[in-house]
Scaffold this motif. Structure first.
Motif, PDB file in Angstrom:
ATOM      1  N   UNK A   1      88.237  52.310  36.596  1.00  0.00           N
ATOM      2  CA  UNK A   1      88.272  53.096  37.828  1.00  0.00           C
ATOM      3  C   UNK A   1      88.141  52.209  39.065  1.00  0.00           C
ATOM      4  N   UNK A   2      87.219  51.250  39.040  1.00  0.00           N
ATOM      5  CA  UNK A   2      87.034  50.443  40.245  1.00  0.00           C
ATOM      6  C   UNK A   2      88.211  49.495  40.461  1.00  0.00           C
ATOM      7  N   UNK A   3      88.770  48.957  39.386  1.00  0.00           N
ATOM      8  CA  UNK A   3      89.903  48.043  39.552  1.00  0.00           C
ATOM      9  C   UNK A   3      91.140  48.797  40.013  1.00  0.00           C
ATOM     10  N   UNK A   4      91.316  50.030  39.565  1.00  0.00           N
ATOM     11  CA  UNK A   4      92.419  50.836  40.080  1.00  0.00           C
ATOM     12  C   UNK A   4      92.274  51.046  41.582  1.00  0.00           C
ATOM     13  N   UNK A   5      91.063  51.346  42.015  1.00  0.00           N
ATOM     14  CA  UNK A   5      90.820  51.551  43.444  1.00  0.00           C
ATOM     15  C   UNK A   5      91.057  50.273  44.239  1.00  0.00           C
ATOM     16  N   UNK A   6      90.616  49.141  43.689  1.00  0.00           N
ATOM     17  CA  UNK A   6      90.836  47.862  44.363  1.00  0.00           C
ATOM     18  C   UNK A   6      92.330  47.578  44.485  1.00  0.00           C
ATOM     19  N   UNK A   7      93.049  47.766  43.397  1.00  0.00           N
ATOM     20  CA  UNK A   7      94.486  47.491  43.412  1.00  0.00           C
ATOM     21  C   UNK A   7      95.243  48.468  44.301  1.00  0.00           C
ATOM     22  N   UNK A   8      94.663  49.646  44.540  1.00  0.00           N
ATOM     23  CA  UNK A   8      95.271  50.615  45.460  1.00  0.00           C
ATOM     24  C   UNK A   8      94.909  50.326  46.916  1.00  0.00           C
ATOM     25  N   UNK A   9      94.096  49.271  47.148  1.00  0.00           N
ATOM     26  CA  UNK A   9      93.809  48.844  48.518  1.00  0.00           C
ATOM     27  C   UNK A   9      92.517  49.335  49.111  1.00  0.00           C
ATOM     28  N   UNK A  10      91.565  49.779  48.303  1.00  0.00           N
ATOM     29  CA  UNK A  10      90.324  50.358  48.816  1.00  0.00           C
ATOM     30  C   UNK A  10      89.526  49.391  49.690  1.00  0.00           C
ATOM     31  N   UNK A  11      89.599  48.100  49.416  1.00  0.00           N
ATOM     32  CA  UNK A  11      88.872  47.105  50.219  1.00  0.00           C
ATOM     33  C   UNK A  11      89.828  46.039  50.761  1.00  0.00           C
ATOM     34  N   UNK A  12      91.109  46.366  50.825  1.00  0.00           N
ATOM     35  CA  UNK A  12      92.089  45.435  51.354  1.00  0.00           C
ATOM     36  C   UNK A  12      92.585  44.449  50.308  1.00  0.00           C
ATOM     37  N   UNK A  13      93.263  43.431  50.776  1.00  0.00           N
ATOM     38  CA  UNK A  13      93.821  42.419  49.879  1.00  0.00           C
ATOM     39  C   UNK A  13      92.734  41.467  49.394  1.00  0.00           C
ATOM     40  N   UNK A  14      92.827  40.980  48.157  1.00  0.00           N
ATOM     41  CA  UNK A  14      91.829  40.020  47.654  1.00  0.00           C
ATOM     42  C   UNK A  14      91.835  38.721  48.463  1.00  0.00           C
TER      43      UNK A  14
ATOM     44  N   UNK B   1      82.227  44.571  41.342  1.00  0.00           N
ATOM     45  CA  UNK B   1      83.049  45.117  40.256  1.00  0.00           C
ATOM     46  C   UNK B   1      82.197  45.516  39.059  1.00  0.00           C
ATOM     47  N   UNK B   2      81.331  44.607  38.626  1.00  0.00           N
ATOM     48  CA  UNK B   2      80.541  44.865  37.419  1.00  0.00           C
ATOM     49  C   UNK B   2      79.530  45.980  37.615  1.00  0.00           C
ATOM     50  N   UNK B   3      79.194  46.302  38.874  1.00  0.00           N
ATOM     51  CA  UNK B   3      78.259  47.400  39.159  1.00  0.00           C
ATOM     52  C   UNK B   3      78.971  48.690  39.509  1.00  0.00           C
ATOM     53  N   UNK B   4      80.303  48.634  39.674  1.00  0.00           N
ATOM     54  CA  UNK B   4      81.055  49.830  40.001  1.00  0.00           C
ATOM     55  C   UNK B   4      80.771  50.350  41.391  1.00  0.00           C
ATOM     56  N   UNK B   5      80.733  49.441  42.406  1.00  0.00           N
ATOM     57  CA  UNK B   5      80.419  49.849  43.772  1.00  0.00           C
ATOM     58  C   UNK B   5      81.393  49.207  44.758  1.00  0.00           C
ATOM     59  N   UNK B   6      81.789  49.980  45.778  1.00  0.00           N
ATOM     60  CA  UNK B   6      82.686  49.494  46.824  1.00  0.00           C
ATOM     61  C   UNK B   6      82.012  49.642  48.181  1.00  0.00           C
ATOM     62  N   UNK B   7      82.265  48.676  49.068  1.00  0.00           N
ATOM     63  CA  UNK B   7      81.677  48.672  50.404  1.00  0.00           C
ATOM     64  C   UNK B   7      82.760  48.406  51.437  1.00  0.00           C
ATOM     65  N   UNK B   8      82.583  48.969  52.633  1.00  0.00           N
ATOM     66  CA  UNK B   8      83.532  48.690  53.697  1.00  0.00           C
ATOM     67  C   UNK B   8      83.166  47.381  54.393  1.00  0.00           C
ATOM     68  N   UNK B   9      83.927  47.040  55.424  1.00  0.00           N
ATOM     69  CA  UNK B   9      83.723  45.758  56.111  1.00  0.00           C
ATOM     70  C   UNK B   9      82.366  45.668  56.792  1.00  0.00           C
ATOM     71  N   UNK B  10      81.718  46.812  57.063  1.00  0.00           N
ATOM     72  CA  UNK B  10      80.406  46.813  57.709  1.00  0.00           C
ATOM     73  C   UNK B  10      79.264  46.752  56.690  1.00  0.00           C
ATOM     74  N   UNK B  11      79.615  46.752  55.392  1.00  0.00           N
ATOM     75  CA  UNK B  11      78.584  46.703  54.367  1.00  0.00           C
ATOM     76  C   UNK B  11      78.089  48.058  53.926  1.00  0.00           C
ATOM     77  N   UNK B  12      78.738  49.135  54.378  1.00  0.00           N
ATOM     78  CA  UNK B  12      78.345  50.486  53.980  1.00  0.00           C
ATOM     79  C   UNK B  12      79.030  50.855  52.667  1.00  0.00           C
ATOM     80  N   UNK B  13      78.263  51.402  51.729  1.00  0.00           N
ATOM     81  CA  UNK B  13      78.839  51.805  50.450  1.00  0.00           C
ATOM     82  C   UNK B  13      79.790  52.977  50.652  1.00  0.00           C
TER      83      UNK B  13
END
Length: 444
Positions: free
Chosen positions: A187-200, A330-342
């Motif tokens: 689930x988290x990698x799908x979200x990452x690849x869909x652009x949830x936190x921008x480009x790697x 990734x290993x914790x299953x958590x995403x944060x925006x550029x300001x550090x907010x979950x």
């Protein structure tokens, strides 16, 4: 994927399949879900240590008709112990039917594969894996292989060649990267690849912990038996802990990069505290900078990886990604925006190893496509590349490492025995020779 590294990856895959190509057209595909046409899948295990026994225990506990048909290991005591554990297990006892098919010795893998199994679990020390996989595919058997898959570049090339034949035969090939079947990781990698936190931009990967088991040398024990019992500390058997354990974290980072392999590595490492005759020839720490490009000075994403086996130090196992618009644990299953907010947290569960075994056996029953070898081999070569760069102290390109990496495992051996001299032996002082960065050569 960068254009440069895309070409490198395609050339890498292409050159490994040329040798197999001439014979593929005549290879028959399997027409049934599994050999024999029976509704019971007969499982064989090659490598009866703790991991192999757990893998088969999980397989026997899946939904569907399964039977443990044969066990094999170089060591007779391991075969007996594994059989006893599985025969007494509440979920496995009724599925064990291998009392007359318990094999030991260096050729036990052939006996298991030839015993009438439909699928073989290959869980020996990884140095043997490419040759065992090759024999299983030759005999038309589905294979579930534990990672690592090989200890050097030649082994990786051989795996890819063999897998081309496996695909033509319709064989199902699983590889023990259980994170690939973890709901949280998916689930988290799908979200990452869909652009949830921008480009790697940057990955951080860790497997920092304690030194594992050591089995003392016993009276009357040959050097071969000693090394086989302590395989974790010998590169021809294990490939170092950067390969044996840290490979999981590298595979996750490659996964996020759509299964791209880094094209460049430079690093440092050594043996700081794990010294003495009991610890073989491996390092106790590696620190690697991987670049997803063949150029170090490019702006391509980087992976900083750390693995360490030193007691009383900081422990960390996990993967993290910094993107242009945020950050992923990734290993914790958590995403944060550029300001550090979950902005998202995984809320769920599931045993990834059990899910993996169920999916694999279901694919065999239904004759559905299931082959994890190619992408897993790229992750395997990523770890080999890191070790090569650490041992040599030199920057290395991935394509050069794959094409010119020195053999670590002695391929083509047909006279294995307990009295045979292993590829490495202790020096006069009883210590094994360690790699020396700046001196050790890793390319032919």
């Amino acid at each position: 994927m960068s254009e440069t590294n895309d070409k490198t990856r395609r050339n890498f895959m292409k050159t490994t399949t040329v040798a197999a190509g001439a014979s593929l057209a005549t290879m028959p595909r399997l027409t049934g879900a599994f050999a024999g046409g029976d509704d019971v899948i007969k499982i064989g295990l090659v490598g009866c240590g703790g991991k192999g026994t757990r893998d088969v225990k999980q397989a026997l506990a899946t939904n569907g008709k399964v039977k443990l048909w044969a066990l094999g290991d170089a060591f007779e005591d391991k075969v007996k112990k594994s059989h006893d554990v599985l025969k007494k297990g509440k979920q496995t006892a009724d599925h064990v039917d291998c009392t007359d098919r318990l094999f030991h010795g260096f050729d036990a893998y052939k006996k298991v594969i030839d015993s009438g199994v439909d699928v073989v679990f290959l869980v020996t020390t990884p140095g043997f894996r490419p040759e065992h996989f090759d024999y299983a595919v030759e005999k038309g058997k589905h294979s579930f292989m534990q990672k690592p898959l090989a200890v050097d570049a030649r082994g990786c090339r051989k795996l890819l060649e063999t897998n081309e034949i496996a695909k033509k035969k319709g064989l199902k090939v699983g590889v023990g990267f259980q994170r690939r079947h973890d709901p949280k990781y998916n689930e988290i990698i799908k979200r990452i690849q869909d652009g949830a936190v921008g480009d790697p931009v940057l990955f951080r990967a860790y497997w920092d912990g304690n030194t594992p088991w050591v089995r003392p040398r016993e009276d009357g024990q040959t050097e071969m038996e000693y090394q086989m019992r302590n395989w974790y500390y010998f590169n021809w058997l294990c490939g170092d802990h950067i390969l044996e354990q840290h490979i999981h974290n590298m595979d996750v980072c490659n996964w996020v990069m759509h299964d791209e392999m880094p094209g460049f590595a430079q690093c440092k490492g050594g043996c700081e505290v794990r010294k003495g005759p009991d610890y073989g020839e491996t390092f106790d720490h590696h620190q690697v900078e991987f670049v997803y490009s063949t150029r170090w000075d490019s702006g391509a994403p980087r992976m900083y990886s750390s693995c360490r086996h030193i007691k009383n130090t900081w422990k960390q196992v996990g993967e993290y990604m910094h993107g242009t618009n945020g950050f992923a644990m990734i290993s914790s299953g958590r995403l944060f925006d550029a300001k550090g907010e979950e902005i998202w947290r995984f809320d769920g569960g599931g045993n990834s190893e059990e899910i993996h075994k169920q999916s694999y056996l279901d694919a065999i029953r239904k004759n559905e496509e299931f082959n994890e070898c190619d992408r897993s081999t790229l992750s395997n070569m990523t770890a080999v590349l890191g070790r090569m760069a650490t041992y040599s102290g030199q920057p290395l390109r991935g394509d050069q490492a794959m094409a010119k990496g020195l053999d670590v495992y002695p391929y083509g051996q047909d006279d294995w025995s307990w009295d045979k001299t292993p590829p490495v032996t202790p020096q006069e002082n009883g210590l094994y020779k360690l790699p020396v960065p700046g001196t050790t050569k890793v390319l032919s």
